[in-house]
Design a protein around this motif. Sequence first.
Motif, PDB file in Angstrom:
ATOM      1  N   LEU A  42      12.330  41.325  -2.783  1.00 60.00           N
ATOM      2  CA  LEU A  42      11.821  40.900  -4.252  1.00 60.00           C
ATOM      3  C   LEU A  42      12.980  41.524  -4.991  1.00 60.00           C
ATOM      4  O   LEU A  42      13.090  41.175  -6.170  1.00 60.00           O
ATOM      5  CB  LEU A  42      10.523  41.852  -4.256  1.00 60.00           C
ATOM      6  N   ARG A  43      13.860  42.583  -4.749  1.00 56.38           N
ATOM      7  CA  ARG A  43      14.920  42.954  -5.625  1.00 56.38           C
ATOM      8  C   ARG A  43      15.969  42.030  -5.686  1.00 56.38           C
ATOM      9  O   ARG A  43      16.269  41.523  -6.736  1.00 56.38           O
ATOM     10  CB  ARG A  43      15.435  44.235  -4.928  1.00 56.38           C
ATOM     11  N   HIS A  44      16.280  41.207  -4.637  1.00 55.22           N
ATOM     12  CA  HIS A  44      17.195  40.394  -4.620  1.00 55.22           C
ATOM     13  C   HIS A  44      16.504  39.119  -5.692  1.00 55.22           C
ATOM     14  O   HIS A  44      17.123  38.361  -6.362  1.00 55.22           O
ATOM     15  CB  HIS A  44      17.464  39.417  -3.399  1.00 55.22           C
ATOM     16  N   ILE A  45      15.419  38.910  -5.424  1.00 56.57           N
ATOM     17  CA  ILE A  45      14.657  37.834  -6.318  1.00 56.57           C
ATOM     18  C   ILE A  45      14.622  38.096  -7.613  1.00 56.57           C
ATOM     19  O   ILE A  45      14.905  37.168  -8.370  1.00 56.57           O
ATOM     20  CB  ILE A  45      13.441  37.354  -5.835  1.00 56.57           C
ATOM     21  N   ALA A  46      14.310  39.499  -8.220  1.00 56.47           N
ATOM     22  CA  ALA A  46      14.415  39.804  -9.553  1.00 56.47           C
ATOM     23  C   ALA A  46      15.600  39.692  -9.894  1.00 56.47           C
ATOM     24  O   ALA A  46      15.854  39.624 -11.131  1.00 56.47           O
ATOM     25  CB  ALA A  46      13.741  41.288  -9.385  1.00 56.47           C
ATOM     26  N   ALA A  47      16.738  39.910  -9.045  1.00 53.94           N
ATOM     27  CA  ALA A  47      18.025  39.574  -9.877  1.00 53.94           C
ATOM     28  C   ALA A  47      18.721  38.435  -9.906  1.00 53.94           C
ATOM     29  O   ALA A  47      19.938  38.125 -10.137  1.00 53.94           O
ATOM     30  CB  ALA A  47      18.947  40.704  -8.858  1.00 53.94           C
ATOM     31  N   GLY A  48      17.861  37.672  -9.556  1.00 54.28           N
ATOM     32  CA  GLY A  48      18.302  36.067  -9.716  1.00 54.28           C
ATOM     33  C   GLY A  48      18.994  35.258  -8.500  1.00 54.28           C
ATOM     34  O   GLY A  48      19.434  34.216  -8.489  1.00 54.28           O
ATOM     35  N   GLY A  49      18.999  36.157  -7.539  1.00 52.81           N
ATOM     36  CA  GLY A  49      19.393  35.637  -6.189  1.00 52.81           C
ATOM     37  C   GLY A  49      18.428  35.397  -5.128  1.00 52.81           C
ATOM     38  O   GLY A  49      17.130  35.353  -5.382  1.00 52.81           O
ATOM     39  N   TYR A  50      18.813  34.907  -3.960  1.00 56.44           N
ATOM     40  CA  TYR A  50      18.146  34.782  -2.847  1.00 56.44           C
ATOM     41  C   TYR A  50      17.016  33.411  -2.895  1.00 56.44           C
ATOM     42  O   TYR A  50      16.847  32.688  -1.986  1.00 56.44           O
ATOM     43  CB  TYR A  50      17.049  35.896  -2.762  1.00 56.44           C
ATOM     44  N   VAL A  51      16.508  33.059  -4.146  1.00 49.96           N
ATOM     45  CA  VAL A  51      15.648  31.955  -4.106  1.00 49.96           C
ATOM     46  C   VAL A  51      16.160  30.514  -3.629  1.00 49.96           C
ATOM     47  O   VAL A  51      15.286  29.818  -2.866  1.00 49.96           O
ATOM     48  CB  VAL A  51      15.078  31.666  -5.553  1.00 49.96           C
ATOM     49  N   THR A  52      17.280  30.016  -3.571  1.00 50.88           N
ATOM     50  CA  THR A  52      17.750  28.989  -3.385  1.00 50.88           C
ATOM     51  C   THR A  52      17.807  28.677  -1.917  1.00 50.88           C
ATOM     52  O   THR A  52      17.830  27.733  -1.291  1.00 50.88           O
ATOM     53  CB  THR A  52      19.176  28.391  -3.936  1.00 50.88           C
ATOM     54  N   ASN A  53      18.017  29.984  -1.041  1.00 52.50           N
ATOM     55  CA  ASN A  53      18.147  30.030   0.506  1.00 52.50           C
ATOM     56  C   ASN A  53      16.753  30.558   1.001  1.00 52.50           C
ATOM     57  O   ASN A  53      16.590  30.880   2.201  1.00 52.50           O
ATOM     58  CB  ASN A  53      19.277  30.868   0.729  1.00 52.50           C
ATOM     59  N   ARG A  54      15.697  30.896   0.068  1.00 51.86           N
ATOM     60  CA  ARG A  54      14.438  31.169   0.805  1.00 51.86           C
ATOM     61  C   ARG A  54      13.739  30.076   1.520  1.00 51.86           C
ATOM     62  O   ARG A  54      13.676  29.137   1.316  1.00 51.86           O
ATOM     63  CB  ARG A  54      13.495  31.640  -0.500  1.00 51.86           C
ATOM     64  N   VAL A  55      13.334  30.607   2.701  1.00 55.89           N
ATOM     65  CA  VAL A  55      12.448  29.816   3.818  1.00 55.89           C
ATOM     66  C   VAL A  55      11.157  30.603   4.150  1.00 55.89           C
ATOM     67  O   VAL A  55      10.983  31.749   3.962  1.00 55.89           O
ATOM     68  CB  VAL A  55      13.223  29.354   5.043  1.00 55.89           C
ATOM     69  N   PHE A  56      10.194  29.788   4.630  1.00 57.84           N
ATOM     70  CA  PHE A  56       8.903  30.453   4.944  1.00 57.84           C
ATOM     71  C   PHE A  56       8.515  29.996   6.309  1.00 57.84           C
ATOM     72  O   PHE A  56       8.865  28.943   6.854  1.00 57.84           O
ATOM     73  CB  PHE A  56       7.754  30.036   3.768  1.00 57.84           C
ATOM     74  N   PHE A  57       7.991  30.950   7.037  1.00 57.53           N
ATOM     75  CA  PHE A  57       7.563  30.461   8.390  1.00 57.53           C
ATOM     76  C   PHE A  57       6.234  30.912   8.490  1.00 57.53           C
ATOM     77  O   PHE A  57       5.165  31.600   8.002  1.00 57.53           O
ATOM     78  CB  PHE A  57       8.179  31.549   9.459  1.00 57.53           C
TER      79      PHE A  57
END
Length: 88
Positions: A42-57
Amino acid sequence: MPGKQYTLLDADRRPYLSATPGALGGHRRSRIYGRLDCPGALRHIAAGGYVTNRVFFADVETAVAAGYRPCAVCLRVEYRAWKAQQRG
């Protein structure tokens, strides 16, 4: 009208559509999986990162079969067990 569809990864890291949202989130580049409410993610997402590489299981078994490891932040016990296994 069809219901919402969610994109999840299978054990071979192939995306597929599901009517059920993923139970776990992951990061494609680092191959880490964790809870959807993980403070680290959530910290990474809030900082604008992570989302493009986010996957779900759908579940832990699928994440592990896809080659992902547990998050050290939100899955500490599982991470320690994984780490001990790596040293084995």
